[in-house]
Each structure stands twice: as C-alpha cells, then as structure tokens.
Design a protein around this motif. Structure first.
Motif, PDB file in Angstrom:
ATOM      1  N   LYS A  40      15.212  79.992  34.854  1.00 10.29           N
ATOM      2  CA  LYS A  40      15.036  78.772  34.764  1.00 10.29           C
ATOM      3  C   LYS A  40      14.060  78.177  34.636  1.00 10.29           C
ATOM      4  CE  LYS A  40      15.671  74.695  37.352  1.00 10.29           C
ATOM      5  NZ  LYS A  40      16.014  74.490  38.991  1.00 10.29           N
ATOM      6  N   THR A  66      13.178  70.839  31.716  1.00 13.77           N
ATOM      7  CA  THR A  66      14.039  71.786  32.650  1.00 13.77           C
ATOM      8  C   THR A  66      14.633  72.496  31.963  1.00 13.77           C
ATOM      9  OG1 THR A  66      13.387  70.677  34.989  1.00 13.77           O
ATOM     10  CG2 THR A  66      14.775  73.076  34.626  1.00 13.77           C
ATOM     11  N   ASN A  83      17.145  76.710  30.674  1.00 11.08           N
ATOM     12  CA  ASN A  83      17.376  77.890  31.150  1.00 11.08           C
ATOM     13  C   ASN A  83      16.442  78.159  30.363  1.00 11.08           C
ATOM     14  OD1 ASN A  83      18.600  80.528  30.992  1.00 11.08           O
ATOM     15  ND2 ASN A  83      20.943  79.723  30.926  1.00 11.08           N
ATOM     16  N   TYR A 119      11.471  80.570  38.193  1.00 11.37           N
ATOM     17  CA  TYR A 119      12.177  80.702  38.879  1.00 11.37           C
ATOM     18  C   TYR A 119      13.292  81.627  38.760  1.00 11.37           C
ATOM     19  CZ  TYR A 119      10.894  76.154  40.319  1.00 11.37           C
ATOM     20  OH  TYR A 119      10.273  75.294  41.054  1.00 11.37           O
ATOM     21  N   ARG A 170      16.766  83.293  40.232  1.00 10.54           N
ATOM     22  CA  ARG A 170      18.249  83.251  41.529  1.00 10.54           C
ATOM     23  C   ARG A 170      17.198  81.853  42.326  1.00 10.54           C
ATOM     24  NH1 ARG A 170      22.135  85.797  40.736  1.00 10.54           N
ATOM     25  NH2 ARG A 170      21.875  88.012  39.449  1.00 10.54           N
ATOM     26  N   ARG A 171      17.013  80.359  41.549  1.00  7.21           N
ATOM     27  CA  ARG A 171      16.306  79.423  42.771  1.00  7.21           C
ATOM     28  C   ARG A 171      14.783  80.072  43.520  1.00  7.21           C
ATOM     29  NH1 ARG A 171      21.920  76.497  44.584  1.00  7.21           N
ATOM     30  NH2 ARG A 171      22.519  76.427  42.506  1.00  7.21           N
ATOM     31  N   GLN A 172      14.451  81.171  43.323  1.00  4.48           N
ATOM     32  CA  GLN A 172      13.481  81.601  43.610  1.00  4.48           C
ATOM     33  C   GLN A 172      12.138  81.107  43.188  1.00  4.48           C
ATOM     34  OE1 GLN A 172      13.426  84.621  45.355  1.00  4.48           O
ATOM     35  NE2 GLN A 172      11.485  84.797  47.343  1.00  4.48           N
TER      36      GLN A 172
END
Length: 168
Positions: free
Chosen positions: A61, A83, A85, A150, A152-154
């Motif tokens: 992301k 933002t 993908n 990012y 996996r949201r990290q």
C-alpha cells in the motif's frame, strides 16, 4: 492575437527541471539492510536506490504526498496526495497516464518486478529522472515529496525528497 497564441504555445511547451537537495530513505531493519539512496547527475536531478530485501513483500500500500513552497514562504502546503494499491499499479498499469509516465520513469533502469510478490534480494533503481514526466501544471516552486510504503498495515519504507522545480 498571433503573439498571444505564440506565447501560449511556448508556455505549454515549457519544460520543467528538477534539482534534488535531499533524498532520505528509512527502511525497517526487519525488511532490509544495506539500503542506499543518493542524488546524482551534473544538475543533481537523478536518483539512485539500492536495497537488499530480507523478506518477500506480497502486499504494498503506497501513500504519496507532494507539497510545494513558494519563496519567501516558510511553510510547505499540500499540493497533492494519493493512496493506492502498489501491487495493482505495478501489474495493471494503464499506459499514457501521468501515473504510468512517472512509474515508467522510475523503473526504466531498475530490476523492479512487474508483479507481486516482490521477492527478497537486491532491488535497484539507477538514474531515476522524472523531469520528462512532470505535469505542466506543476508550478515552479520548492518541492517536498513524501512516500510511505506499507505491507500488511505496517510501514516498511519511508522516502523523503526535497528539491526545486524550475522552468527550463
């Protein structure tokens, strides 16, 4: 009337130049080591990145924020942010768009995979120049580009660029 048309034609044909003053990359140590980010070229308009990925990236992301500052202002103001993908962008790129022109300029001299997952190993981008892909509506100004990646949201990678856009 003819002079006005000539002036408008020259204005739309005006090229933009970039000069980068600062290029900073921060990557989480669990994702990579031996990361290098630097500015090159005679006019300091080229960017180079090398990173040794320690882990595979299967989701990307991306958040991009571009801010401008006009002299003598002290503060940068947000010009544009988006933002998206990253995996979808690198595999389903629609040619001829501003985003595809920027993407193609970035990956032209790289070993960037064209689909996810991005395997571990050396990834490089040499002599990135986005001058030809700059939109004409981008004003002559000081520029701050911030990109966050990012998985996996990290947050795993933060890139910051500071420079100046001028007319050729």
């Amino acid at each position: 009337m003819i002079l006005l048309l000539i002036h408008l034609f020259h204005y739309t044909e005006a090229k933009r130049r970039l000069r980068w003053d600062c290029f900073d990359c921060q990557m989480g140590p669990q994702y990579a080591d031996q990361m290098k980010c630097n500015v090159g070229g005679l006019r300091r308009s080229l960017l180079n990145v090398e990173v040794q990925l320690l882990t595979e990236l299967d989701q990307i992301k991306t958040y991009v924020k571009i801010s401008t500052r006009f002299k003598p202002s002290v503060m940068y103001r947000k010009f544009f942010d988006i933002t998206f993908n990253g995996c979808k962008v690198i595999s389903d790129m629609t040619q001829g768009t501003m985003v595809s022109n920027m993407f193609n300029a970035v990956v032209k001299s790289s070993n960037q995979p064209r689909k996810c997952p991005i395997k571990q190993g050396l990834i490089y981008y040499h002599n990135i120049s986005i001058e030809d892909a700059l939109p004409m509506f981008l004003p002559s100004a000081q520029l701050l580009v911030q990109v966050d990646f990012y998985s996996r949201r990290q947050l795993y990678l933060n890139v910051s660029l500071r420079g100046e856009v001028t007319e050729k």
